[in-house]
Write a protein that holds these residues in place. Sequence first.
Motif, PDB file in Angstrom:
ATOM      1  N   HIS A 101       0.826  -1.204   0.000  1.00 32.97           N
ATOM      2  CA  HIS A 101       0.000   0.000   0.000  1.00 32.97           C
ATOM      3  C   HIS A 101       0.864   1.260   0.000  1.00 32.97           C
ATOM      4  O   HIS A 101       0.504   2.260  -0.642  1.00 32.97           O
ATOM      5  N   ILE A 102       1.986   1.196   0.671  1.00 32.76           N
ATOM      6  CA  ILE A 102       2.922   2.321   0.648  1.00 32.76           C
ATOM      7  C   ILE A 102       3.428   2.559  -0.760  1.00 32.76           C
ATOM      8  O   ILE A 102       3.454   3.700  -1.255  1.00 32.76           O
ATOM      9  N   LYS A 103       3.818   1.500  -1.447  1.00 38.92           N
ATOM     10  CA  LYS A 103       4.327   1.634  -2.811  1.00 38.92           C
ATOM     11  C   LYS A 103       3.255   2.144  -3.764  1.00 38.92           C
ATOM     12  O   LYS A 103       3.551   2.934  -4.670  1.00 38.92           O
ATOM     13  N   ALA A 104       2.027   1.705  -3.572  1.00 31.93           N
ATOM     14  CA  ALA A 104       0.936   2.176  -4.437  1.00 31.93           C
ATOM     15  C   ALA A 104       0.738   3.682  -4.272  1.00 31.93           C
ATOM     16  O   ALA A 104       0.528   4.401  -5.260  1.00 31.93           O
ATOM     17  N   LEU A 105       0.815   4.166  -3.038  1.00 37.06           N
ATOM     18  CA  LEU A 105       0.660   5.601  -2.804  1.00 37.06           C
ATOM     19  C   LEU A 105       1.868   6.377  -3.320  1.00 37.06           C
ATOM     20  O   LEU A 105       1.718   7.487  -3.856  1.00 37.06           O
ATOM     21  N   GLN A 106       3.045   5.824  -3.175  1.00 36.31           N
ATOM     22  CA  GLN A 106       4.238   6.489  -3.693  1.00 36.31           C
ATOM     23  C   GLN A 106       4.167   6.635  -5.210  1.00 36.31           C
ATOM     24  O   GLN A 106       4.594   7.655  -5.771  1.00 36.31           O
ATOM     25  N   ALA A 107       3.620   5.614  -5.878  1.00 36.52           N
ATOM     26  CA  ALA A 107       3.481   5.681  -7.332  1.00 36.52           C
ATOM     27  C   ALA A 107       2.434   6.702  -7.752  1.00 36.52           C
ATOM     28  O   ALA A 107       2.550   7.332  -8.813  1.00 36.52           O
ATOM     29  N   ALA A 108       1.413   6.874  -6.904  1.00 37.80           N
ATOM     30  CA  ALA A 108       0.311   7.778  -7.248  1.00 37.80           C
ATOM     31  C   ALA A 108       0.565   9.215  -6.818  1.00 37.80           C
ATOM     32  O   ALA A 108      -0.010  10.150  -7.385  1.00 37.80           O
ATOM     33  N   ALA A 109       1.429   9.409  -5.831  1.00 40.23           N
ATOM     34  CA  ALA A 109       1.618  10.728  -5.211  1.00 40.23           C
ATOM     35  C   ALA A 109       2.003  11.847  -6.166  1.00 40.23           C
ATOM     36  O   ALA A 109       1.561  12.997  -5.967  1.00 40.23           O
ATOM     37  N   PRO A 110       2.817  11.602  -7.196  1.00 36.82           N
ATOM     38  CA  PRO A 110       3.221  12.721  -8.067  1.00 36.82           C
ATOM     39  C   PRO A 110       2.062  13.508  -8.671  1.00 36.82           C
ATOM     40  O   PRO A 110       2.202  14.706  -8.925  1.00 36.82           O
TER      41      PRO A 110
END
Length: 329
Positions: free
Chosen positions: A286-295
């Motif tokens: 879930h952390i990685k999914a948010l990191q990918a979406a954050a930009p």
Amino acid sequence: MTISRRTLLQAASVSSASLALPSIALAAEPLKELRLDYAYYSPPSLVLRRFGWLEDEFKKDGVAIKWVFSAGSNRALEYLNASSLDIGSSAGLAALLSKANGNPITAPYIFSRPEWTALVVPKDSPIQSLKDLKGKKIAATKGTDPYLFLLRALKTAGLKRSDIEHVSLQHADGRVALEQGRVDAWAGLDPIMAASELDSGARLIYRNVAFNTYGFLNVREEFLASHPAEVARVITAYERARKWILANTTEAAKIVAEEAKVSLQVALLQVKLRTDFSNPLPSQEHIKALQAAAPILVDEALVKPDADLNKAIASLVNTKFSVPLIQRT
């Protein structure tokens, strides 16, 4: 529905350590009312409300359960920020946006992994692809996964928010506007989107499950710090609902159908085919999914330019609190 004293103490210990909130006194007045939301996009919340499991669990303590309807992530997050909810459900990226803009929440539980949004056009629309959306009116609810999905989808086609005319409508109103021809497209949300698809012939012109962020069960940080045992009991109830849904998918769909006033076929499409209930523990996934979406939050100026999104993600995704409460199915 009860859990052991040892488990509650473990959860409380993990909670205070992981949140690191020394300014908040953990001793609190006895809880008199527990305020949670229910939402059509969160089948476990509907199951809990229908069967009264939380009411039964807290009755012996004299704690009243107050259910508040959330029409979208934006509403749930607004209620949490205003302290009119203690626990509320939203999409992960919507929670991150709210967190980065100052909403003091943390997410110790994942209520689903859905494909709950896509870009939708009327059945007879000439629009066939994302590029065809340039210059078009598109309905989407600001501060929700569908809106952020829209922005990410446009970017894949080389388009920006300024290339379309965004019409800000709550999810149900977006469907009405689409079917009445007042907008050209809509960033939909299940089960309303599934109803438009099956009942009105609406077409999904862009789907991307990777752009659908998870269903986060968010808790106000202050509430988790002062009432960790109560939060643990709520998560245990959510686990009961999750496992019941996995074992009784059709019955769960019937509850969604009755609550959202959609057909059983629509609810089955949402619950059985578009929602994964297998992994409720917040993790690196879930952390990685948010990191990918954050930009997209920075690109579209939805957060301050100096916002530390990695820090916001780390404090939002609480990977420790629910470990002693969850047995992965």
